[in-house]
Design a protein around this motif. Structure first.
Motif, PDB file in Angstrom:
ATOM      1  N   GLU A 101      39.768  22.219  14.620  1.00 52.62           N
ATOM      2  CA  GLU A 101      39.469  23.623  14.925  1.00 52.62           C
ATOM      3  C   GLU A 101      39.979  24.515  13.806  1.00 52.62           C
ATOM      4  N   LEU A 102      39.115  25.394  13.332  1.00 56.47           N
ATOM      5  CA  LEU A 102      39.478  26.370  12.307  1.00 56.47           C
ATOM      6  C   LEU A 102      39.460  27.768  12.917  1.00 56.47           C
ATOM      7  N   GLN A 103      40.358  28.604  12.447  1.00 56.59           N
ATOM      8  CA  GLN A 103      40.423  29.990  12.912  1.00 56.59           C
ATOM      9  C   GLN A 103      40.177  30.915  11.730  1.00 56.59           C
ATOM     10  N   LEU A 104      39.148  31.715  11.835  1.00 60.99           N
ATOM     11  CA  LEU A 104      38.780  32.669  10.794  1.00 60.99           C
ATOM     12  C   LEU A 104      39.022  34.080  11.313  1.00 60.99           C
ATOM     13  N   ALA A 105      39.908  34.796  10.651  1.00 58.58           N
ATOM     14  CA  ALA A 105      40.198  36.186  11.010  1.00 58.58           C
ATOM     15  C   ALA A 105      39.606  37.097   9.935  1.00 58.58           C
ATOM     16  N   VAL A 106      38.802  38.075  10.360  1.00 53.29           N
ATOM     17  CA  VAL A 106      38.117  38.981   9.432  1.00 53.29           C
ATOM     18  C   VAL A 106      38.449  40.419   9.811  1.00 53.29           C
ATOM     19  N   ARG A 107      38.955  41.152   8.854  1.00 54.81           N
ATOM     20  CA  ARG A 107      39.253  42.573   9.060  1.00 54.81           C
ATOM     21  C   ARG A 107      38.221  43.401   8.301  1.00 54.81           C
ATOM     22  N   ASN A 108      37.455  44.209   9.029  1.00 56.13           N
ATOM     23  CA  ASN A 108      36.429  45.056   8.440  1.00 56.13           C
ATOM     24  C   ASN A 108      36.970  46.476   8.300  1.00 56.13           C
ATOM     25  N   ILE A 112      31.077  50.732   9.885  1.00 57.14           N
ATOM     26  CA  ILE A 112      29.836  50.116  10.373  1.00 57.14           C
ATOM     27  C   ILE A 112      29.991  48.609  10.341  1.00 57.14           C
ATOM     28  N   PRO A 113      29.214  47.892  11.153  1.00 59.54           N
ATOM     29  CA  PRO A 113      29.296  46.433  11.141  1.00 59.54           C
ATOM     30  C   PRO A 113      28.870  45.858   9.790  1.00 59.54           C
ATOM     31  N   VAL A 114      29.379  44.672   9.491  1.00 59.59           N
ATOM     32  CA  VAL A 114      29.011  43.937   8.277  1.00 59.59           C
ATOM     33  C   VAL A 114      28.255  42.691   8.701  1.00 59.59           C
ATOM     34  N   TRP A 115      27.067  42.490   8.133  1.00 62.08           N
ATOM     35  CA  TRP A 115      26.223  41.364   8.488  1.00 62.08           C
ATOM     36  C   TRP A 115      26.201  40.332   7.364  1.00 62.08           C
ATOM     37  N   GLY A 116      25.912  39.116   7.746  1.00 61.20           N
ATOM     38  CA  GLY A 116      25.580  38.065   6.779  1.00 61.20           C
ATOM     39  C   GLY A 116      26.732  37.442   6.029  1.00 61.20           C
ATOM     40  N   LEU A 117      27.956  37.517   6.529  1.00 66.44           N
ATOM     41  CA  LEU A 117      29.082  36.888   5.835  1.00 66.44           C
ATOM     42  C   LEU A 117      29.085  35.380   6.090  1.00 66.44           C
ATOM     43  N   ALA A 118      29.550  34.630   5.104  1.00 66.35           N
ATOM     44  CA  ALA A 118      29.652  33.168   5.224  1.00 66.35           C
ATOM     45  C   ALA A 118      30.823  32.688   4.375  1.00 66.35           C
ATOM     46  N   VAL A 119      31.372  31.558   4.763  1.00 68.74           N
ATOM     47  CA  VAL A 119      32.453  30.907   4.015  1.00 68.74           C
ATOM     48  C   VAL A 119      31.895  29.621   3.414  1.00 68.74           C
ATOM     49  N   GLU A 120      31.996  29.495   2.100  1.00 65.21           N
ATOM     50  CA  GLU A 120      31.517  28.317   1.400  1.00 65.21           C
ATOM     51  C   GLU A 120      32.658  27.708   0.582  1.00 65.21           C
ATOM     52  N   PHE A 142      27.588  39.022  12.477  1.00 66.19           N
ATOM     53  CA  PHE A 142      28.066  40.345  12.093  1.00 66.19           C
ATOM     54  C   PHE A 142      29.539  40.454  12.456  1.00 66.19           C
ATOM     55  N   VAL A 143      30.200  41.420  11.815  1.00 66.08           N
ATOM     56  CA  VAL A 143      31.608  41.719  12.076  1.00 66.08           C
ATOM     57  C   VAL A 143      31.686  43.191  12.452  1.00 66.08           C
ATOM     58  N   CYS A 172      28.005  36.637   0.724  1.00 71.03           N
ATOM     59  CA  CYS A 172      27.054  37.454   1.485  1.00 71.03           C
ATOM     60  C   CYS A 172      25.783  37.611   0.658  1.00 71.03           C
ATOM     61  N   SER A 173      24.641  37.352   1.267  1.00 72.82           N
ATOM     62  CA  SER A 173      23.349  37.571   0.604  1.00 72.82           C
ATOM     63  C   SER A 173      22.422  38.431   1.460  1.00 72.82           C
TER      64      SER A 173
END
Length: 404
Positions: A101-108, A112-120, A142-143, A172-173
């Motif tokens: 299990e991985l935990q990803l915490a994102v602070r925006n 406005i919401p942010v769309w299309g984020l990915a972790v590579e 979205f975030v 993000c693309s």
């Protein structure tokens, strides 16, 4: 030359024609065309030329394409810089194929919401082709704006190693996918993926054969002082069955007795380049046998390529073994020296045959004095299932030596 021979050669000629790079010197000038935005820039330039020399419609097309380029590059660049992310696994070690299990915490920081984020870049070693290597570890729809969002997801690593083995990236693309903005993730906790360990029933015939110069205390054996009773395990002799305890419990119970100290065993693992999948299976066989030996309290000295490890006792020793095997490169070592077994020491050598099958050579000077060479070979076929072959590994090797 017959017609059939000519026809058979045509596909290979066509494939060479399609895959040959005839102008390698021009790659650095055309590299920008690998991104879709490069073609949009080229189309915009052509539209400008059409507007100047042919028709005013060219200016309209150029303006539309320019707007797409600006939005398609500006929004991804703003999105990856407007958020702060951290990625942490629930456990620092996990075996191949087991859920992690991985935990990803994102602070925006945007309203406005942010769309299309990915972790590579977190599990790139699991992929065999460059096309599959771009598959993100996780993608977010979205975030929410001005908020800290936490996401939990489960992964199943397929190949041993330490992840991320390179920089993990936040990408993000969105919205058009013509350009991908990337930013290095700063708060990333690594995870070590250990090789898969298959259960091995029984114990090696080398255990308890003779007294060793090193080692602590006595090991379990078939003769000596009474230690206790335990449940029957595959490979136990019928002479060890305690019939009184068996009748009382209803299950097969065997008597555990003390034995002399077992000899120190050298385990040699070949990690030379022989293909990713054959090497991965060879490492899994080595991990399974080493885990069984270590659980039996056999003193071990492990040779893995250029590294030699004197295994400690207890959990620390198990971690030593798994970490050393996890550090083997995915493709193997280019110049991996193969240690040769000593005639005076018990040795287990794990290597590959010419047809990429796994060979295990068990050698012990005291295990079978009547044998001319003092060792036995065992072939493990990769296409027949490693789990079933390893389950009865020691029992079959021991029986061969005793009968010889």
């Amino acid at each position: 030359m017959s017609f059939d021979l000519v026809a058979s050669q045509e596909p290979s000629r066509l494939s060479r024609l399609l895959t040959t790079d005839f102008c390698p010197w021009a790659n650095r000038y055309l590299y920008w065309l690998k991104e879709p935005v490069g073609w949009f820039v080229l189309a915009t330039a052509i539209s400008v030329i059409v507007g100047i020399y042919l028709a005013p419609i060219g200016w309209t097309l150029a303006a539309a394409l320019a707007a797409v380029i600006v939005v398609g590059m500006a929004w991804p660049a703003v999105a990856v810089r407007a958020v702060e992310s951290s990625l942490k696994p629930s456990q620092s070690q996990v075996h191949e194929g087991e859920p992690c299990e991985l935990q990803l915490a994102v602070r925006n920081r945007l309203p406005i919401p942010v769309w299309g984020l990915a972790v590579e870049g977190f599990l790139d070693r699991r992929c065999d082709s460059d096309a599959e290597a771009a598959v993100p570890t996780v993608a977010l729809a979205f975030v929410r704006g001005l908020a800290i969002s936490t996401y939990r997801f489960s992964i199943r690593p397929e190949l041993r190693g330490r992840y991320p083995n390179e920089d993990a990236l936040l990408t993000c693309s969105f919205p058009f996918g013509i350009w991908t903005a990337k930013r290095k993730l700063k708060n990333v906790s690594p995870v070590t993926v250990w090789p898969k360990v298959y259960p091995v029933a029984g114990s090696t015939a080398m255990t308890g054969r003779r007294a060793a110069e090193s080692g602590d205390g006595n090991r379990s054996g078939r003769s000596g002082d009474f230690l206790g009773v335990r449940e029957y395990r595959h490979g136990d002799s019928a002479r060890q069955v305690n019939w009184v305890a068996t009748a009382r419990s209803g299950d097969l119970i065997v008597t555990e007795r003390s034995g002399p100290q077992c000899p120190s065993v050298d385990v040699i693992v070949d990690v030379g380049r022989s293909g990713r999948e054959p090497l991965a299976d060879r490492i899994r066989v080595a991990a399974s046998l080493l885990a069984n030996l270590h659980q039996s309290a056999v003193p071990l000295r492990v040779h893995i390529g250029k590294n030699s490890v004197q295994v400690r006792r207890g959990w620390d020793g198990f971690v030593q073994i798994m970490d050393a095997l996890a550090e083997v490169p995915a493709e193997g070592e280019l110049d991996a020296p193969m240690h040769y077994p000593s005639r005076n020491r018990a040795t287990i050598a794990i290597a590959s045959s010419r047809d990429a099958e796994i060979t295990v050579c068990v050698s012990d000077p005291a295990i079978n004095p009547r044998s001319a060479d003092g060792h036995s070979h065992r072939m493990i076929h990769r296409d027949r299932g490693l789990a079933k072959q390893l389950l009865s590994f020691w029992t079959e090797v021991r029986d061969v030596n005793l009968v010889a």
